[in-house]
Design an enzyme around this catalytic site. Structure first.
Site, mmCIF file in Angstrom:
data_model
loop_
_atom_site.group_PDB
_atom_site.id
_atom_site.type_symbol
_atom_site.label_atom_id
_atom_site.label_comp_id
_atom_site.label_asym_id
_atom_site.label_seq_id
_atom_site.Cartn_x
_atom_site.Cartn_y
_atom_site.Cartn_z
ATOM 1 N N ASP A 290 18.354 49.003 -38.302
ATOM 2 C CA ASP A 290 18.485 49.985 -39.374
ATOM 3 C C ASP A 290 19.833 49.763 -40.061
ATOM 4 O O ASP A 290 20.875 49.863 -39.428
ATOM 5 C CB ASP A 290 18.416 51.393 -38.741
ATOM 6 C CG ASP A 290 18.511 52.506 -39.772
ATOM 7 O OD1 ASP A 290 18.772 52.215 -40.950
ATOM 8 O OD2 ASP A 290 18.334 53.681 -39.367
ATOM 9 N N ASP B 90 15.379 49.622 -45.668
ATOM 10 C CA ASP B 90 16.546 49.345 -44.829
ATOM 11 C C ASP B 90 16.245 49.279 -43.338
ATOM 12 O O ASP B 90 17.147 49.149 -42.538
ATOM 13 C CB ASP B 90 17.636 50.391 -45.092
ATOM 14 C CG ASP B 90 17.152 51.805 -44.772
ATOM 15 O OD1 ASP B 90 15.956 52.061 -44.934
ATOM 16 O OD2 ASP B 90 17.975 52.632 -44.349
ATOM 17 N N GLU B 91 14.987 49.411 -42.959
ATOM 18 C CA GLU B 91 14.669 49.392 -41.529
ATOM 19 C C GLU B 91 13.551 48.394 -41.241
ATOM 20 O O GLU B 91 12.659 48.208 -42.057
ATOM 21 C CB GLU B 91 14.207 50.786 -41.064
ATOM 22 C CG GLU B 91 15.266 51.853 -41.216
ATOM 23 C CD GLU B 91 14.797 53.228 -40.761
ATOM 24 O OE1 GLU B 91 13.885 53.296 -39.909
ATOM 25 O OE2 GLU B 91 15.341 54.220 -41.273
#
Ligand code: MG
Length: 433
Positions: free
Chosen positions: A13, A109-110
């Site tokens: 993350d 973003d993960e």
């Protein structure tokens, strides 16, 4: 019998992703409290993301710009640049791709990674990724290392920023069970409230109850959460090339001035429908329904949807259906501030053609060719190079931020369109808590 080797799953993350990207793009922002916010002028002024320092000053996501500035007067506000964030996201995926092809994104973003088949240990890989992201991109990530996706995700939330947390079959009862249920993946606000009402306050308490009791209280989702709590999540990490067909496609805007009559609303709907139609054709999907949301000048929010008799893909039909839905459903007490047009109940193009003896397919074929040509022209010369004459005098939609140039890889003519993938609903729910 040989015991089966536990899986090695990582969840990575990127920390304060939007704000961190901005700080890489503009190093003078480093060591300042930074917030990425919708701009004031198109009246979208809320905090979308904040830096670590801004967080320390009490800035939270969803706060209005004014509130944020009053809490932290030296806050630096920057507008979002999603085209850059998606470029950074691709670069992150490139780093992950050095270790595995099983890479499943969860938002920009993960990502989950399955590194079970790697020669290196999962902790070794996590450490290399953490370092590579920092050295090569100037970003930091938090990584959870575990034997399933749910715990890997949980691990990445446990220590931030720039940290690695390992949750093993041996230690999960100690590490995970004292945490609140709301820390579990897909346990949103509504679900955790229900659990709390039954005095199920921690993941451990949830895990210790019989599965069927949870299932009878919360349905299928409850059973899934019980599995998560007991370390029994065996859902696989998808291959990086997997394409998930979207469930819906929508495009919305906040107008620069309120829309004061139906004619103005109609023009905005037509323009938004153009973008939805374009995206539908790109995705090779048709819509069996349309949706419309309206925010009025008093910030009341309404949302309507309707099934269609025939699948649609082209924007004139979407616009027509949405305009009718507006006329039928919206009771005009106040002027209109924001509109979102959506295509819902999507089906693949090929599945959509139903044999209908009264239908003139040659006409459909001609329309398809026409729209393919229009898309090509708009792709080459910029969004809205060709558009219906009726919307040419439309002035209340915000102007596109950048001019389209096909050479610029950052410039995606449809970057402001939201495509909802299965599972993203949960993410939204989770983020709101
Ligand atoms: Mg993040």
């Amino acid at each position: 019998m040989e015991k089966q080797k536990p899986r090695a799953i990582l969840h990575s993350d990127a920390n304060c992703f939007y704000a961190s990207c901005e700080m890489v793009l503009n190093p003078s922002l480093r060591n300042k409290p930074v917030a990425v916010c919708g701009s004031q002028e198109d009246r979208h002024g809320i905090v979308l993301a904040k830096s670590e320092l801004a967080k320390k000053c009490g800035i939270t996501t969803g706060m209005t710009n004014r509130e944020a500035l009053s809490r932290c007067p030296n806050l630096v506000i920057v507008p979002p640049r999603f085209e850059y964030y998606s470029k950074f996201s691709k670069l992150l995926h490139e780093i992950y791709g050095r270790y595995t092809d099983l890479i499943e994104p969860f938002g920009l973003d993960e990502c989950w990674l399955d590194v079970t088949d790697s020669i290196k240990s999962p902790m070794e890989i996590a450490e290399e990724i953490r370092q590579a992201v920092k050295d090569e991109l100037g970003l930091t990530v938090s990584i959870g290392v575990s034997f399933n996706k749910a715990f890997a995700k949980l691990g990445s939330d446990m220590k931030k920023p720039d940290a690695i947390t390992e949750i093993t079959p041996e230690n999960f009862r100690v590490k995970v069970w004292p945490l609140p249920c709301s820390d579990l993946l897909y346990c949103g606000r509504a679900t955790s409230a229900k659990l709390e009402a039954c005095n199920i306050t921690t993941i451990g308490k949830l895990a210790m109850l019989p599965r069927d009791i949870i299932e009878s209280k919360l349905g299928k989702n409850g059973g899934m959460l019980w599995d998560f709590a007991n370390g029994l999540d065996n859902s696989p990490v998808a291959h990086k090339d997997r394409r998930v067909p979207p469930k819906s496609i929508s495009h919305g805007i906040t107008c620069v001035e309120n829309l004061v009559n139906y004619e103005e609303v109609e023009k905005v709907i037509i323009k938004l429908s153009q973008d939805v139609g374009y995206k539908l054709r790109q995705e090779k999907m048709c819509a069996r329904g349309v949706s419309l949301s309206v925010k009025d000048e008093k910030l009341n929010y309404f949302s309507f949807q309707e099934r269609l008799e025939k699948e649609v893909q082209d924007e004139s039909r979407i616009a027509k259906a949405v305009c009718e839905l507006f006329k039928k459903s919206y009771r005009w007490f106040f002027n209109v501030r924001a509109i979102t047009v959506g295509a819902i109940s999507l089906v693949p193009e090929g599945d959509a053609i139903q044999i209908d003896i009264f239908n003139d397919y040659s006409k459909d074929e001609k329309r398809k060719k026409l729209f393919a040509t229009i898309d090509q022209i708009n792709d080459t010369y910029g969004k809205r190079s060709i558009q219906p004459a009726t919307v040419l005098d439309e002035k209340k939609m915000p102007q596109p931020k950048s001019t389209h140039s096909p050479e610029n890889e950052f410039d995606n003519p449809i970057s402001d369109i939201e495509v909802k993938l299965p599972g993203m609903f949960y993410r939204g729910e989770k983020d709101k808590k």
